[in-house]
Enzyme design. Structure first.
Site, short mmCIF file in Angstrom:
data_model
loop_
_atom_site.label_atom_id
_atom_site.label_comp_id
_atom_site.label_asym_id
_atom_site.label_seq_id
_atom_site.Cartn_x
_atom_site.Cartn_y
_atom_site.Cartn_z
N ARG A 36 -6.63 1.68 17.89
CA ARG A 36 -6.49 0.22 17.76
C ARG A 36 -6.19 -0.47 19.09
O ARG A 36 -6.48 -1.67 19.22
CB ARG A 36 -5.41 -0.11 16.73
CG ARG A 36 -5.90 0.18 15.32
CD ARG A 36 -4.90 -0.18 14.25
NE ARG A 36 -5.51 -0.02 12.94
CZ ARG A 36 -4.85 0.20 11.82
NH1 ARG A 36 -3.54 0.28 11.83
NH2 ARG A 36 -5.49 0.33 10.68
N ARG B 101 -8.51 12.33 12.58
CA ARG B 101 -7.08 11.99 12.78
C ARG B 101 -6.20 13.26 12.76
O ARG B 101 -6.51 14.22 12.08
CB ARG B 101 -6.64 10.99 11.70
CG ARG B 101 -7.36 9.66 11.89
CD ARG B 101 -6.94 8.65 10.87
NE ARG B 101 -5.57 8.24 11.06
CZ ARG B 101 -4.93 7.44 10.21
NH1 ARG B 101 -5.54 6.99 9.13
NH2 ARG B 101 -3.69 7.09 10.43
N GLN C 241 4.56 9.15 7.03
CA GLN C 241 3.64 10.06 6.35
C GLN C 241 4.10 11.50 6.54
O GLN C 241 4.08 12.30 5.60
CB GLN C 241 2.21 9.86 6.87
CG GLN C 241 1.68 8.48 6.50
CD GLN C 241 0.30 8.20 7.04
OE1 GLN C 241 -0.25 8.99 7.79
NE2 GLN C 241 -0.27 7.07 6.66
N LYS D 80 0.84 -1.21 0.00
CA LYS D 80 0.00 0.00 0.00
C LYS D 80 0.88 1.26 0.00
O LYS D 80 0.64 2.18 -0.79
CB LYS D 80 -0.91 -0.03 1.23
CG LYS D 80 -1.86 1.15 1.35
CD LYS D 80 -3.06 0.80 2.21
CE LYS D 80 -2.79 0.86 3.71
NZ LYS D 80 -2.63 2.21 4.25
N SER D 81 1.89 1.29 0.85
CA SER D 81 2.73 2.49 0.93
C SER D 81 3.43 2.75 -0.40
O SER D 81 3.52 3.89 -0.87
CB SER D 81 3.80 2.30 2.02
OG SER D 81 3.19 2.22 3.27
N ASP E 129 1.70 -1.26 11.88
CA ASP E 129 0.40 -1.74 11.39
C ASP E 129 0.13 -3.20 11.76
O ASP E 129 -0.98 -3.69 11.55
CB ASP E 129 0.33 -1.57 9.86
CG ASP E 129 0.34 -0.10 9.47
OD1 ASP E 129 -0.10 0.74 10.28
OD2 ASP E 129 0.79 0.21 8.35
N GLY F 240 -5.12 8.03 5.38
CA GLY F 240 -4.20 8.99 5.99
C GLY F 240 -3.01 9.28 5.08
O GLY F 240 -2.53 10.41 5.00
#
Ligand code: S3P
Length: 451
Positions: free
Chosen positions: A363, A135, A183, A31-32, A332, A106
């Site tokens: 989480r 967030r 990020q 994904k990144s 994650d 995000g």
């Protein structure tokens, strides 16, 4: 052996225990890396072709936002076709005629804030779903505004979406970040591409370094130094060149199967072509420390990223300890590692993981709540979890609480509970892992475990 079908009804699934996980898995693209290939490709000169891109909701949001700014991106989702991005150059993004909707992502919002802050004379409004609007965006907007002169505004002094960005000429600077966040780092590096002088980012701990690797491959002047690469500098003035990017399988998606096989009797899985970037493999370190039967085979490099096959089998597991230094390398994977802890002999401790409270959901709280519904004893601390194992879980009605990683982690717990579990809100998995539930159905083999 025939796989055991699963009962999916609307947005929920019923999982009966008493099965093992067996077979070969190809997890979807990272994904990144998928987000970055789209974003860097968009502002490069020439065409970028992305092979193996993750065709999930999050990267599709990035693609939609870029399309809204005039970037031509070929259709996403055909497995055999690479995605082609026609770069518009560093300053070619057009002002969009509407808000940019980042959905649940995000990475889309934070990296776009950095990329758009320096687009002189253009105005952008970014928003997202209910989770994303809660967030923290100040970690990006504050250094962009205070250190580089960006003009970002929004709720709570420009720290909560919806956010507006009035593009302007940014200046360089030395920026120390308070959290290790790829990020944040990536947003600052993207802003640095067109700043008036060098941008230096110093992190408390090294976060995932996909941006540094890929920016270098695209021709940017990026230098990494300091212990474990905590200090990254970008010197503006270099245009990016479109590239062929080959996206490895996402180790964060692989983690569900790794833990699932490690805790489920009779299991054996081979996961092909998984990204093994050293800044991402904390979960492998933890599984090894637990004594899991895990092997890495066929290691190689693609587009500057290490990859390999992972072979994992069920076996006895010991406890683990995760501290603040390790958290960035497995941030994650903590929800699914909490599930692993329930099946290990001894006390596992997760500390220094306060960041989990500002992910798609809190989480630490959500995993504690959901695992307790299965009868688990979980101690929730301010920055982590303490779990004594092994524990006997009972089947229960569970809820992803809209979080993709919670949904998939709970599935691994449900496979090993006593009695059937129903998980609500399974659509959440589409954010990072389309086809997860079908794949679970294919890998589940009947009759290998007593329930
Ligand atoms: C990501 C960085 C991590 C991670 C997220 C993806 C990225 O977030 O949790 O899923 O692609 O840069 P933080 O930067 O907030 O740690």
């Amino acid at each position: 052996m025939m796989s055991a079908p699963l009962q999916i009804e609307g947005n929920s699934i019923t999982i009966e225990p008493g099965h093992s996980l067996q077979g070969e898995v190809r997890v979807p693209g990272d994904k990144s890396i998928s987000h970055r290939a789209l974003l860097f490709g968009a502002v490069a000169e020439g065409v970028t072709t992305i092979h193996g891109m993750l065709a999930a909701e999050d990267p599709c949001r990035t693609a939609e936002c870029l399309r809204a700014m005039g970037v031509a991106i070929s259709p996403i989702g055909d497995k055999d076709q690479p995605v082609a991005v026609e770069g518009v150059g560093l300053d070619g993004l057009q002002e969009p005629g509407d808000i940019l909707d980042c959905g649940n992502s995000g990475t889309t919002m934070r990296l776009l804030l950095g990329l758009l802050a320096g687009r002189r004379g253009r105005y952008f409004v970014l928003t997202g779903d209910g989770s994303l609007r809660r967030r923290p965006m100040g970690r990006v907007s504050r250094p962009l505004c205070h250190a580089m002169g960006a003009r970002i505004d929004g709720r709570a002094n420009g720290t909560l979406a919806p956010l507006t960005v009035s593009g302007c000429q940014l200046q360089g600077g030395v920026i120390g970040t308070s959290v290790a966040s790829a990020q944040v780092k990536s947003a600052l590096l993207l802003a640095g591409l067109t700043a008036s002088s060098e941008v230096s980012v110093i992190e408390p701990n090294c976060s995932r370094d996909h941006s540094e690797r890929m920016l270098k491959a695209f021709g940017a002047n990026v230098q990494v130094s300091g212990d474990y690469g905590r200090h990254v500098r970008i010197t503006p003035g270099q245009s990016l060149r479109g590239q062929a990017v080959h996206v490895p399988g996402d180790i964060s998606s692989a983690a569900f199967w790794l833990v699932g096989a490690a805790i489920t009797p009779g299991s054996r899985l081979r996961l092909h072509h998984v990204g093994l970037n050293p800044t991402r493999i904390g979960a492998l370190e933890v599984l090894r420390a637990m004594g899991a039967q895990l092997r890495v085979e066929n290691q190689t490099q693609i587009t500057g990223e290490p990859v390999g096959d992972l072979v994992i089998e069920h076996g006895p597991l010991g406890p683990f300890s995760i501290d603040a230094d390790l958290v960035p390398r497995l941030v994650d994977e903590i929800p699914v590692l909490a599930v692993a802890a329930l099946f290990a002999e001894g006390t596992s401790r997760i500390q220094g993981a306060r960041e989990l409270r500002v992910k798609e959901t809190d989480r630490l709280a959500v995993m504690t709540r959901q695992l307790r519904a299965m009868g688990a004893v979980v101690e929730e601390t301010a920055d982590g979890l303490v779990i004594d194992g092994p524990q006997r879980l009972r089947g229960a009605r569970l809820d992803s609480e809209t979080d993709h990683r919670v949904a998939m982690s709970l599935a691994m717990a449900a496979l090993n509970a006593h009695g059937p579990s129903q998980i609500q809100g399974i659509d959440a998995a589409d954010v990072s892992y389309p086809g997860f539930w079908q794949q679970l159905g294919q890998l589940r083999m009947p009759g290998a475990q007593e329930s």
